[in-house]
Design a protein around this motif. Sequence first.
Motif, mmCIF file in Angstrom:
data_model
loop_
_atom_site.group_PDB
_atom_site.id
_atom_site.type_symbol
_atom_site.label_atom_id
_atom_site.label_comp_id
_atom_site.label_asym_id
_atom_site.label_seq_id
_atom_site.Cartn_x
_atom_site.Cartn_y
_atom_site.Cartn_z
ATOM 1 N N ASP A 66 9.904 3.378 4.070
ATOM 2 C CA ASP A 66 10.700 2.565 3.163
ATOM 3 C C ASP A 66 10.267 1.102 3.189
ATOM 4 O O ASP A 66 10.247 0.429 2.168
ATOM 5 C CB ASP A 66 12.189 2.688 3.501
ATOM 6 N N ALA A 67 9.895 0.607 4.358
ATOM 7 C CA ALA A 67 9.463 -0.792 4.474
ATOM 8 C C ALA A 67 8.105 -1.017 3.805
ATOM 9 O O ALA A 67 7.930 -1.969 3.036
ATOM 10 C CB ALA A 67 9.410 -1.205 5.938
ATOM 11 N N VAL A 68 7.119 -0.152 4.081
ATOM 12 C CA VAL A 68 5.769 -0.403 3.572
ATOM 13 C C VAL A 68 5.615 -0.072 2.089
ATOM 14 O O VAL A 68 4.609 -0.448 1.486
ATOM 15 C CB VAL A 68 4.686 0.330 4.407
ATOM 16 N N ARG A 69 6.603 0.566 1.480
ATOM 17 C CA ARG A 69 6.507 0.832 0.041
ATOM 18 C C ARG A 69 6.486 -0.457 -0.775
ATOM 19 O O ARG A 69 6.102 -0.469 -1.941
ATOM 20 C CB ARG A 69 7.654 1.726 -0.425
ATOM 21 N N HIS A 70 6.869 -1.572 -0.157
ATOM 22 C CA HIS A 70 6.891 -2.858 -0.850
ATOM 23 C C HIS A 70 5.519 -3.523 -0.919
ATOM 24 O O HIS A 70 5.358 -4.529 -1.598
ATOM 25 C CB HIS A 70 7.893 -3.799 -0.178
ATOM 26 N N PHE A 71 4.542 -2.971 -0.205
ATOM 27 C CA PHE A 71 3.202 -3.533 -0.220
ATOM 28 C C PHE A 71 2.405 -2.882 -1.346
ATOM 29 O O PHE A 71 2.207 -1.665 -1.352
ATOM 30 C CB PHE A 71 2.501 -3.299 1.124
ATOM 31 N N ALA A 72 1.966 -3.679 -2.301
ATOM 32 C CA ALA A 72 1.156 -3.159 -3.404
ATOM 33 C C ALA A 72 -0.293 -3.030 -2.946
ATOM 34 O O ALA A 72 -0.806 -3.885 -2.225
ATOM 35 C CB ALA A 72 1.235 -4.102 -4.601
ATOM 36 N N SER A 73 -0.932 -1.944 -3.365
ATOM 37 C CA SER A 73 -2.336 -1.760 -2.995
ATOM 38 C C SER A 73 -3.086 -1.060 -4.116
ATOM 39 O O SER A 73 -2.493 -0.406 -4.973
ATOM 40 C CB SER A 73 -2.447 -0.941 -1.704
ATOM 41 N N GLY A 74 -4.399 -1.194 -4.076
ATOM 42 C CA GLY A 74 -5.244 -0.455 -4.986
ATOM 43 C C GLY A 74 -5.235 1.015 -4.605
ATOM 44 O O GLY A 74 -4.770 1.394 -3.520
ATOM 45 N N GLY A 105 -12.753 -2.751 -15.997
ATOM 46 C CA GLY A 105 -11.445 -2.282 -16.401
ATOM 47 C C GLY A 105 -10.355 -2.828 -15.511
ATOM 48 O O GLY A 105 -10.593 -3.679 -14.649
ATOM 49 N N GLU A 106 -9.163 -2.319 -15.723
ATOM 50 C CA GLU A 106 -7.989 -2.724 -14.947
ATOM 51 C C GLU A 106 -7.781 -1.731 -13.807
ATOM 52 O O GLU A 106 -7.895 -0.524 -13.998
ATOM 53 C CB GLU A 106 -6.758 -2.731 -15.855
ATOM 54 N N PRO A 107 -7.446 -2.219 -12.599
ATOM 55 C CA PRO A 107 -7.251 -1.300 -11.477
ATOM 56 C C PRO A 107 -5.926 -0.551 -11.551
ATOM 57 O O PRO A 107 -4.949 -1.020 -12.128
ATOM 58 C CB PRO A 107 -7.261 -2.224 -10.260
ATOM 59 N N LEU A 108 -5.921 0.616 -10.941
ATOM 60 C CA LEU A 108 -4.686 1.363 -10.709
ATOM 61 C C LEU A 108 -4.083 0.823 -9.418
ATOM 62 O O LEU A 108 -4.785 0.650 -8.421
ATOM 63 C CB LEU A 108 -4.989 2.851 -10.582
ATOM 64 N N VAL A 109 -2.787 0.549 -9.434
ATOM 65 C CA VAL A 109 -2.083 -0.032 -8.293
ATOM 66 C C VAL A 109 -0.945 0.898 -7.882
ATOM 67 O O VAL A 109 -0.329 1.547 -8.736
ATOM 68 C CB VAL A 109 -1.526 -1.435 -8.658
ATOM 69 N N TYR A 110 -0.693 0.955 -6.585
ATOM 70 C CA TYR A 110 0.429 1.742 -6.074
ATOM 71 C C TYR A 110 1.432 0.778 -5.440
ATOM 72 O O TYR A 110 1.078 -0.012 -4.563
ATOM 73 C CB TYR A 110 -0.056 2.756 -5.032
ATOM 74 N N HIS A 111 2.685 0.821 -5.923
ATOM 75 C CA HIS A 111 3.731 -0.056 -5.410
ATOM 76 C C HIS A 111 5.086 0.624 -5.586
ATOM 77 O O HIS A 111 5.368 1.209 -6.625
ATOM 78 C CB HIS A 111 3.734 -1.397 -6.150
#
Length: 157
Positions: free
Chosen positions: A9-17, A141-147
């Motif tokens: 739950d805490a690390v879901r706030h970190f956006a990453s490629g 292009g634009e990257p896909l991000v997970y957040h």
Amino acid sequence: MVSPEEYRDAVRHFASGVTIITAAAEGEVNGMTASSFASVSLEPPLILVVLDKASRTNAMIQKVGSFAVNILAREQEEIARTFARSTDKTFDELPHQVGPMGAPLLDGSLVWLECRTTEVFGAGDHDIVIGEVLTTGGSEGEPLVYHDRSYRGLDNS
């Protein structure tokens, strides 16, 4: 100590490629979605990926000592979802090339990096795999991000 649920739950706030890590061994190919990727060094060019110790992709990388990192474009969300599943994945209908070291290089990726494994460190239930980048290529292009447990573009859509 923090529980696995609290930690997730805490690390879901970190956006990453978002990347797909691919490998090939003895005529078999495999891949997995991973957001734990980082640049480590410019000289020599090193990256790291963090892989579940139980994953088939990790086992293949340990066997052959090489892998590719495919940094996904915004349009590749469905590929990310497919490779996030723990079921067998097929490359038959997925446009790709085979890199000089044998790993699949996904067409449409923003960047792919083909690497030779230099070191592996155990870290809990995962391995930290260091790779020396030997070849690279890709497109624009634009990257896909997970957040926050979902895939997004940079504009939050």
